[in-house]
Design an enzyme around this catalytic site. Structure first.
Site, PDB file in Angstrom:
ATOM      1  N   LYS A 161      70.440  10.501  82.829  1.00 40.12           N
ATOM      2  CA  LYS A 161      69.353  11.305  83.391  1.00 40.12           C
ATOM      3  C   LYS A 161      68.497  10.412  84.290  1.00 40.12           C
ATOM      4  O   LYS A 161      68.292   9.221  83.971  1.00 40.12           O
ATOM      5  CB  LYS A 161      68.516  11.882  82.249  1.00 40.12           C
ATOM      6  CG  LYS A 161      67.393  12.819  82.684  1.00 40.12           C
ATOM      7  CD  LYS A 161      66.689  13.424  81.467  1.00 40.12           C
ATOM      8  CE  LYS A 161      65.568  14.367  81.849  1.00 40.12           C
ATOM      9  NZ  LYS A 161      64.923  14.998  80.691  1.00 40.12           N
ATOM     10  N   SER A 188      64.577  20.002  80.664  1.00 42.32           N
ATOM     11  CA  SER A 188      64.600  19.322  81.933  1.00 42.32           C
ATOM     12  C   SER A 188      65.879  18.531  82.209  1.00 42.32           C
ATOM     13  O   SER A 188      66.118  18.176  83.360  1.00 42.32           O
ATOM     14  CB  SER A 188      63.409  18.354  81.999  1.00 42.32           C
ATOM     15  OG  SER A 188      63.523  17.359  81.003  1.00 42.32           O
ATOM     16  N   SER A 190      64.156  19.363  75.924  1.00 41.57           N
ATOM     17  CA  SER A 190      64.880  19.100  77.180  1.00 41.57           C
ATOM     18  C   SER A 190      66.317  18.649  77.044  1.00 41.57           C
ATOM     19  O   SER A 190      67.025  18.573  78.042  1.00 41.57           O
ATOM     20  CB  SER A 190      64.133  18.056  78.001  1.00 41.57           C
ATOM     21  OG  SER A 190      63.123  18.687  78.719  1.00 41.57           O
TER      22      SER A 190
HETATM   23  N1  GLN Z   1      60.498  22.599  78.591  1.00 49.60           N
HETATM   24  C1  GLN Z   1      59.580  21.671  78.005  1.00 49.60           C
HETATM   25  C2  GLN Z   1      58.533  21.285  79.009  1.00 49.60           C
HETATM   26  O1  GLN Z   1      58.534  21.844  80.047  1.00 49.60           O
HETATM   27  C3  GLN Z   1      60.324  20.502  77.473  1.00 49.60           C
HETATM   28  C4  GLN Z   1      60.381  19.335  78.370  1.00 49.60           C
HETATM   29  C5  GLN Z   1      61.056  18.143  77.761  1.00 49.60           C
HETATM   30  O2  GLN Z   1      61.526  18.173  76.630  1.00 49.60           O
HETATM   31  N2  GLN Z   1      61.015  17.056  78.486  1.00 49.60           N
HETATM   32  O3  GLN Z   1      57.727  20.446  78.775  1.00 49.60           O
END
Ligand code: GLN
Length: 477
Positions: free
Chosen positions: A76, A151, A175
């Site tokens: 990532k 994400s 994410s």
């Molecule tokens: N969807 C969540 C957010 O927008 C999770 C993000 C993550 O785990 N980095 O913060």
């Protein structure tokens, strides 16, 4: 190329001379080019991956290859690899190259994995659809009009579309698990403190964890053997040696589920039906599966967003146009360097969160928001601990719906935040959680079943998830 679902099958073929690492890397690179429209990769490290593959082929012949020899892994774009660009999919890190490698990167390389490229993600890991990347959205390989989740959307799609064997993601509120659910892959967030975050671009430090996205729980366990455990560069880790991640035989378990996780408002009817089916199947196999009450469901998402934005507002203050990355051409002095670089370099969602986080920490409001958020975190944690002192796991869908369409929630942050309803609990409490693909599909799309375990029960969690994914209760001892 044969699509291996487990590294062990590929390794056997490598050792028997049926395939080579070089051929495998070449075919992944070719395939990644064919699937370029998915936008999963921001960069493919073709030349160096092939060069490394050649060396690892030699090691395999010589019998000196590491545990992950030839496993092709994507990183990532918020995990550092020395000498390689890293940008958290943000314009603010334009032109920045990592000065050192993350511990996870070093550990993969030390076991002879091949790093094939860096994957697109929501900017600074803030998002649930990958539409917040400065480099365009990632498309779901099963239906390119739908999001892959976020994400870590690029990492999930790279695995889904067979552009690599596995990928690393980061999970602050879902994410890894949510994109895994949307792409039919396995996504695991370890116990807080299990895997080093040295070299991870921080979003919300008391929530962030790195973890793998794979095709099988077996590969997840194998990667954890390499990744988990103390690291002198990350003093926040559990200081005891990592557990042995070999999957264990699974006996009869006690599993809790929440009514709201099965029949709650907003849950897709086919997910509801699929969860009920899973519960009866587990009961038929002799496990105890019971409903428990969890009175704080409505507080999970607000608690998560108050606390993570507060931490993000502090973590992201280092991006100011001076030390690294983007500097505004319109800046004339120190103040305008800060203001203009940040205004031009960060995207709208990141700005929203920095401002929200600054607000919840500001004098006059921090008691009402930040301190309250911390208290709510404590309530949620105590209740979750109580449930997990009586049960081995909590069973939930990973997401209330399958992958939604691009643009569907992009202009409605609250609707987007509610997509995290079932994933944030594990991060708020530091518990390990995993998403495995359900057997059924909805409108051709995958969806995930999630299990949460008590802190440090990662191996039990993975062993049971393996059973859930394959129907096989036993595994090598
Ligand atoms: N969807 C969540 C957010 O927008 C999770 C993000 C993550 O785990 N980095 O913060």
């Amino acid at each position: 190329m044969e699509a291996y679902k487990r590294y062990s099958d590929y390794r056997r073929d490598l050792e028997q001379g049926n395939t080579t690492v070089t051929a495998t890397v070449q075919s992944f690179v070719e395939r990644a080019k064919t699937y370029i429209h998915l936008n999963a990769f921001l960069e493919i490290w073709e030349e160096e991956a092939i060069e490394r593959a050649n060396q690892i082929d030699k090691k395999i012949k010589a019998g000196t290859a590491g545990k992950l020899a030839g496993m092709v892994i994507a990183l990532k774009d918020n995990i550092c690899y020395a000498g390689h660009s890293v940008s958290a999919s943000s314009k603010i890190l334009q032109g920045f190259e990592s000065l050192y490698s993350a511990t996870v990167t070093d550990r993969l390389l030390a076991e002879d994995a091949i790093l094939i490229g860096r994957t697109n993600c929501d900017e600074f890991a803030m998002g649930a659809s990958n539409e917040n990347s400065a480099f365009g959205p990632v498309l779901n390989a099963d239906d390119t009009e739908r999001v892959p989740g976020g994400s870590s959307g690029g990492s999930a799609v790279a695995v889904q579309a067979q552009l690599c064997h596995a990928a690393l993601g980061s999970d602050t509120g879902g994410s890894i698990r949510q994109p895994a659910s949307f792409t039919g892959t396995v996504g695991y967030k370890p116990t807080y403190g299990m895997i080093s975050r040295h070299g991870l671009l921080a979003y919300a430090s008391s929530f962030d964890q790195i973890g793998p996205i794979t095709n099988s729980v077996e590969d997840t366990a194998l990667l954890c053997e390499v990744l988990a455990g103390p690291d002198e560069f990350d003093a926040t880790l559990i200081q005891k040696p990592a557990p042995n991640f070999s999957l264990k035989h699974v006996g009869k378990k006690k599993i809790a589920y929440l009514k709201e996780g099965i029949d709650g408002e907003g849950i897709h009817p086919e997910i509801s039906a699929g969860m009920k089916k899973t519960i009866s199947e587990l009961q038929a196999q002799g496990h105890t599966v019971e409903e428990v009450s969890f009175p704080y469901l409505d507080y999970l998402v607000p608690c998560y967003y108050v606390l993570t934005t507060a931490e993000a507002s502090s973590n992201l203050s280092r991006y100011q146009g001076l030390l690294y990355g983007y500097r505004s051409k319109n800046a004339v002095d120190l103040e305008t360097t800060f203001k203009k670089s940040r205004s031009e370099g960060f995207g709208p969602e990141v700005k929203r969160r920095i401002m929200l986080g600054t607000f919840v920490l500001s004098e006059g409001y921090y008691d009402a928001y930040y301190t309250k958020g911390q208290k709510v975190r404590r309530f949620i944690t105590e209740k979750t601990e109580e449930i997990l002192s009586q049960y081995d796991f909590i069973l939930l869908p990973t997401t209330p719906t399958p992958a939604f369409r691009l643009g569907e929630k992009a202009n409605n942050p609250i609707a987007m935040y509610l997509a995290d309803i079932f994933t944030v609990q594990a991060n708020i409490t530091g518990m390990p959680a995993i998403s495995v693909p359900a057997a059924s599909r909805i409108e051709g799309m995958s969806w995930g079943i999630q299990l949460i375990a008590a802190r440090s029960n990662d191996v039990e969690l993975l062993s049971f998830a393996h059973l859930l994914q394959t129907g096989k209760a036993t595994h090598e001892a």
